[in-house]
Design an enzyme around this catalytic site. Sequence first.
Site, PDB file in Angstrom:
ATOM      1  CD  GLU A 280      -2.686   1.166   2.583  1.00 59.37           C
ATOM      2  OE1 GLU A 280      -3.631   1.966   2.664  1.00 59.37           O
ATOM      3  OE2 GLU A 280      -2.408   0.339   3.478  1.00 59.37           O
ATOM      4  CE  LYS A 338      -8.853   1.482   2.577  1.00 57.40           C
ATOM      5  NZ  LYS A 338      -7.866   1.754   3.651  1.00 57.40           N
ATOM      6  CB  CYS A 390      -5.534  -1.198   4.058  1.00 56.97           C
ATOM      7  SG  CYS A 390      -5.307  -1.033   5.845  1.00 56.97           S
TER       8      CYS A 390
END
Length: 519
Positions: A280, A338, A390
């Site tokens: 990430e 995301k 994540c």
Amino acid sequence: MATATNPTTREILHRWPGDLLALISGALITLSLAPYNLWFFSLLAITVFCWTLRGLSNRSAWCRSFFFGLGMYGSGVSWVYVSIHDFGYTGIPLAIVMTFLFVSFLALVFSLPFYFFQRFMSRSRFGFLLGFPAIWVLGEWLRSWFLTGFPWLYLGYGHIDSWLAGWAPVTGVFGLSFIVVITSAAVASVQQDFENLNKRRYLFSAISLCTVASLWLAGLQLQNHEWTHHTEADKRTVTLVQPNIPLEIKWNSMYRPAILRQLRELTDPHWQSDIIVWPEAAIPLMYHEATDVIEELEQDSKENNTAIISGILYDDTQLMAYYNGIVGMGAADNIYFKQRLVPFGEYVPLEKYLRGLIAFFDLPNSIIHAGPNNQQGITVGDYSIAPYICYEIVYPDLVASNLGDAQLMVTISNDAWFGKSIGPLQHFEMARMRALENGRYLIRGTNTGLSGIFSHKGEIMLQGTPFVAESITGNIYLTRGVTPFTLTGSKPTIALCILMLLLAIFFQRRQLRVAHLPL
């Protein structure tokens, strides 16, 4: 006969010792999850919890449930202290207070459904057996979306290696939680029968125990079923680059050349891999600033016919918006933003009032915008990869709904925010469950660990070393077919729980009505 100086066990449990027992029982839930993986503690904890709720008033049951939640979250997610103190630059006293407030709020959200349970279901035998597992699972589901959700410490995760794991591709993690709770409720009910020497109910107890035993046996049988399939031609080689960059220097421009150099040194020996994954926000630049880096990676990966996938922060200069993204380079194509953001880590709730109060509310990445729904995944030649960043991997239904026709899943993360706590290990276990639920191989690339590869059965095929800069290489298979959970998500389990909730309320109302009929 009990006297004022010799109270019964039940009378003692109606007082503060019962709250203390609930607190301890809640803490046992953590032992059933990673890294301890003692799954039987979840059964013990819920059985004791059921036992301590018996005979309480509605308000006392809510209070008792709060103590259980306080023990569960106090032991299970106290690792947020590391983020608040070590990386949020908050003093120890204030960090302790903030952690306690966070844990207490989670315990409050956990406890509220049990007031409803105690008032409308607990006084009927059928109501108890049907209502308790239903209210528990609906509570877990509620915590997956309420105030953006915090889907942590679900009971089902502790059973990814027990017989119940066979149910995961059918019902998802909520279904596993349901079986754990209904098993504990049945055991607690049997204990009550023996305590009261109520032989008329022994047959009912035997039936309930046989029913839950059949669910466990069915889980064992389901482990042998192949929901998805692959061939040897579907084999691919994957390299995970784990740079172990300290958060303190991650966005310091002085260290940028060294960080990029380390990423390249860990990558260059592995261009023969089919897929290379960086974690990430691995590239310490905004997307529009990283043109040279991306072009260089594009050239090297295309020369070697390699797909390289990396996290990067994307800045939309026209909209003045920032996104946490995954970009595909070389043989890989597309960029994903995301959708589920981490409160305070990526955005600040009530930003108008909190921004600027303390350093924790001004973390450098807390300016991220959520990406749009229904995005395309990363494409590599004739197959696609479903990407998750994540926090997203802990949402069962988000993962299933975004899978589409992808034959592989990838998740990238930076769990350095939680230091050497149990938080990253719990995160690792939840990613395993997503692989099992959806029958797909899952690649997990992180900055500090745990990086790894999970099979379509949720098995750990490859695992890196935490807090070590390294590259690890393993094999994955592209899989075809779908699991029942991928098709339906958690909807059938939630619908079943709502039905059971209504039946539980009905049985209690019926029992109370019969009890008040004149002889």
